[in-house]
Design an enzyme around this catalytic site. Sequence first.
Site, PDB file in Angstrom:
ATOM      1  N   ASP A 149       2.346   2.479  17.193  1.00  0.00           N
ATOM      2  CA  ASP A 149       1.147   1.713  16.900  1.00  0.00           C
ATOM      3  C   ASP A 149       0.184   2.543  16.068  1.00  0.00           C
ATOM      4  OD1 ASP A 149      -0.950  -0.253  17.138  1.00  0.00           O
ATOM      5  OD2 ASP A 149      -1.829   1.014  18.680  1.00  0.00           O
ATOM      6  N   SER A 202       0.807  -1.219   0.000  1.00  0.00           N
ATOM      7  CA  SER A 202       0.000   0.000   0.000  1.00  0.00           C
ATOM      8  C   SER A 202       0.847   1.279   0.000  1.00  0.00           C
ATOM      9  CB  SER A 202      -0.991  -0.008   1.170  1.00  0.00           C
ATOM     10  OG  SER A 202      -0.364  -0.300   2.396  1.00  0.00           O
ATOM     11  N   ASP A 211      -5.314  -2.294   7.915  1.00  0.00           N
ATOM     12  CA  ASP A 211      -5.287  -3.713   7.537  1.00  0.00           C
ATOM     13  C   ASP A 211      -4.312  -4.476   8.428  1.00  0.00           C
ATOM     14  OD1 ASP A 211      -3.108  -2.427   6.353  1.00  0.00           O
ATOM     15  OD2 ASP A 211      -2.948  -3.907   4.767  1.00  0.00           O
TER      16      ASP A 211
END
Length: 284
Positions: free
Chosen positions: A143, A100, A164
């Site tokens: 994160d 991506s 994802d």
Amino acid sequence: MLAYRHAFHAGNHADVLKHLVLTRVLRYMAEKDKPYTLIDTHAGAGGYSVEGRYAQKKAEYSDGVAKLYDRKDLPAPLADYMSLVRAFNPDGQLRQYPGSPAIANFLLRETDRLRVYELHSTDHRILTSYLEARPNTQVSDRDGFSAIKAELPSPTRRAALLMDPSYEIKTDYAKVLSALREALERAADTVTMIWYPQLQLLESTQLVQRLKASADAAAKKGWLHVRLTVAQADERGFGMMGSGMFIANPPFTLHDELAECLPLLVERLGQYDGANYVLEQKAA
């Protein structure tokens, strides 16, 4: 989660669906002159060798992108996505697969902002190197779920969010749901793309209904859900049967673009006679 490497799965049927959706969303976002921000919460390494030992272990790409790579009769949205894969392989042979961040690198304009998050130290290092020359870009080893508070609302006002995670830890299902709620609470028109695996697992089977309920309550422009089922679970009920994408505030063009592509994806990527797709949407 920190041990997960997407390289094992690069270019598989799930990547085909996910990156087809991502390509269409980013093309749509670029139709307006004003810049936008793309936030990628689980970015991976940026690109992957399909000839390397990770990808070759199960050669999942051979039942995914490889089934489309040389086709000349693809519907326009699929052909556009495959043109990006070819651009990532300048010698013409399918050797690398763009993740991506690489697709974003192709499609974002210099004025668009890119914010990518990756916890795995090796993938983060590769990703940082890959994107170091791109303007208006930040690569973080924090994160990605927790980044939503910092990233939204975006200074560009317009924003797209891709989530994802690997879902190897069951808590990812709850985190995705919480992240969607937080994103829409902070910026109700954010185009939020969520990928999920199709498994015979309670958390997986319940996720879409929960995402729909959250989007019904908060998304300004409704939602779209697409699922591509390519395989059967094994006799014990294990194995990924397919995957789906849930998009809050989808481009109004997305439904028809996917409807044009999905029958061919079932035909080319289906691994059993019962392969099928689901495509549904709800306006705000």
